[in-house]
Design a protein around this motif. Structure first.
Motif, PDB file in Angstrom:
ATOM      1  N   LEU A  37      51.290   1.967  60.151  1.00  0.00           N
ATOM      2  CA  LEU A  37      51.188   0.652  60.315  1.00  0.00           C
ATOM      3  C   LEU A  37      52.985   0.128  60.714  1.00  0.00           C
ATOM      4  N   VAL A  38      52.900  -0.182  61.980  1.00  0.00           N
ATOM      5  CA  VAL A  38      53.742  -0.574  62.122  1.00  0.00           C
ATOM      6  C   VAL A  38      53.564  -1.937  63.006  1.00  0.00           C
TER       7      VAL A  38
ATOM      8  N   ALA B 157      49.133  -0.451  65.219  1.00  0.00           N
ATOM      9  CA  ALA B 157      50.527  -1.058  65.944  1.00  0.00           C
ATOM     10  C   ALA B 157      49.398  -2.996  66.034  1.00  0.00           C
ATOM     11  N   TYR B 158      50.468  -3.248  65.311  1.00  0.00           N
ATOM     12  CA  TYR B 158      50.655  -4.569  65.675  1.00  0.00           C
ATOM     13  C   TYR B 158      51.378  -5.617  65.917  1.00  0.00           C
TER      14      TYR B 158
ATOM     15  N   ALA C 144      49.215   5.800  69.307  1.00  0.00           N
ATOM     16  CA  ALA C 144      48.736   4.743  67.814  1.00  0.00           C
ATOM     17  C   ALA C 144      47.092   5.358  67.899  1.00  0.00           C
ATOM     18  N   THR C 145      45.794   4.964  67.447  1.00  0.00           N
ATOM     19  CA  THR C 145      44.772   4.908  67.608  1.00  0.00           C
ATOM     20  C   THR C 145      43.920   3.726  67.228  1.00  0.00           C
ATOM     21  N   ARG C 146      44.914   2.678  66.818  1.00  0.00           N
ATOM     22  CA  ARG C 146      44.733   0.981  66.758  1.00  0.00           C
ATOM     23  C   ARG C 146      45.742   0.171  67.619  1.00  0.00           C
ATOM     24  N   VAL C 147      45.757  -0.476  67.980  1.00  0.00           N
ATOM     25  CA  VAL C 147      46.590  -1.636  68.434  1.00  0.00           C
ATOM     26  C   VAL C 147      46.438  -2.708  68.499  1.00  0.00           C
TER      27      VAL C 147
END
Length: 275
Positions: free
Chosen positions: A188-189, A215-216, A236-239
């Motif tokens: 996680l970033v 990434a958030y 990234a899988t999730r943004v």
């Protein structure tokens, strides 16, 4: 009717009155919530007048979170460690309490709304300002395996590592500069810098995100931020952006005031459509 407010300067753009009116309607709470434009040189006087007139609680946004910290009679551990207050309330003895719900709002958005567990994760927090500081304790207490704080000025990141040394957590912790991130990869970033507000991106090396990474960005907008676009390009899988964080930190404040935790899914969909 119980009175609540949000203090800021500027304040006309605030979504807080809409969010809290929706929370009140959904939980059948009888209250009124309004936005107050506080003078830049007299937050204390404005806040004291509000509470003296019967105000029960308030949110605080830029640029008054440090003023609110000094204004309080009692501070939560979250507020002390964050070095800022965004939630105020008055108790039966007239004491003003202060808390910081930003970090727990971030964690709740990631874990409960986005369904991503933080337990055992390797996390990178970008930035060493107030937004990053408010997120550190909740991230550590969420069970992350390792937390890296990266900042343009390494000494500021190192100061945060020292400041939070006493927070009980098995997580490893380190500080580094942007250049020091080369060769690292994270689960996680989180972007806690203000770069997205200027349409910019921190000078990040390639390879920070893998195919299972998330990434958030704490900022939010109608379109993906530069950081979100970069993360997508990195695979990234999730943004995600920070709209959910805004709503979840408000829900935590509402819970502190009213003892009721409001649902957040519908207001999230409503605000997203409005963007």
């Amino acid at each position: 009717m119980d009175q609540y407010a949000v203090f800021g300067h500027p304040i006309a753009h605030s979504r807080s009155p809409e969010i809290h009116a929706w929370f009140a309607a959904q939980t059948h709470q009888d209250l009124e919530y309004r936005a107050i434009l506080a003078p830049l040189d007299d937050f204390e006087g404005c806040a004291r007048a509000f509470f003296a007139a019967g105000g029960c609680g308030a949110n605080v946004t830029v640029p008054f979170k440090l003023d609110a910290l000094v204004f309080c009679d009692q501070l939560s551990q979250r507020a002390r460690l964050a070095g800022a207050v965004n939630t105020l309330w008055k108790d039966a003895q007239g004491q003003i309490h202060g808390d910081n719900t930003d970090g727990i709002g971030l964690v709740r958005d990631i874990t409960q709304q986005l369904g991503v567990s933080l337990a055992g994760k390797k996390v990178l927090l970008l930035g060493a300002g107030g937004a990053a500081r408010g997120a550190i304790e909740p991230l550590l207490k969420a069970g992350v395996r390792h937390l890296t704080i990266a900042n343009r000025t390494l000494s500021k990141a190192q100061q945060l590592i020292t400041l939070f040394h006493g927070v009980e957590s098995p997580a490893g912790r380190q500080a580094c500069s942007w250049e020091g991130l080369a060769g690292e990869q994270f689960d996680l970033v989180v972007n806690a810098t203000s770069a997205s507000l200027q349409g910019e991106l921190p000078p990040l090396p390639e390879g920070l995100l893998g195919p299972q990474s998330m990434a958030y960005d704490m900022m939010y907008a109608a379109q993906p931020t530069p950081f979100m676009r970069w993360a997508q390009q990195q695979g990234a899988t999730r943004v995600a952006d920070g709209l959910g964080m805004l709503i979840e930190q408000a829900a935590e404040a509402f819970f502190l005031w009213r003892g009721v935790r409001p649902p957040t899914a519908e207001i999230r969909s409503l605000l997203r459509r409005q963007l």
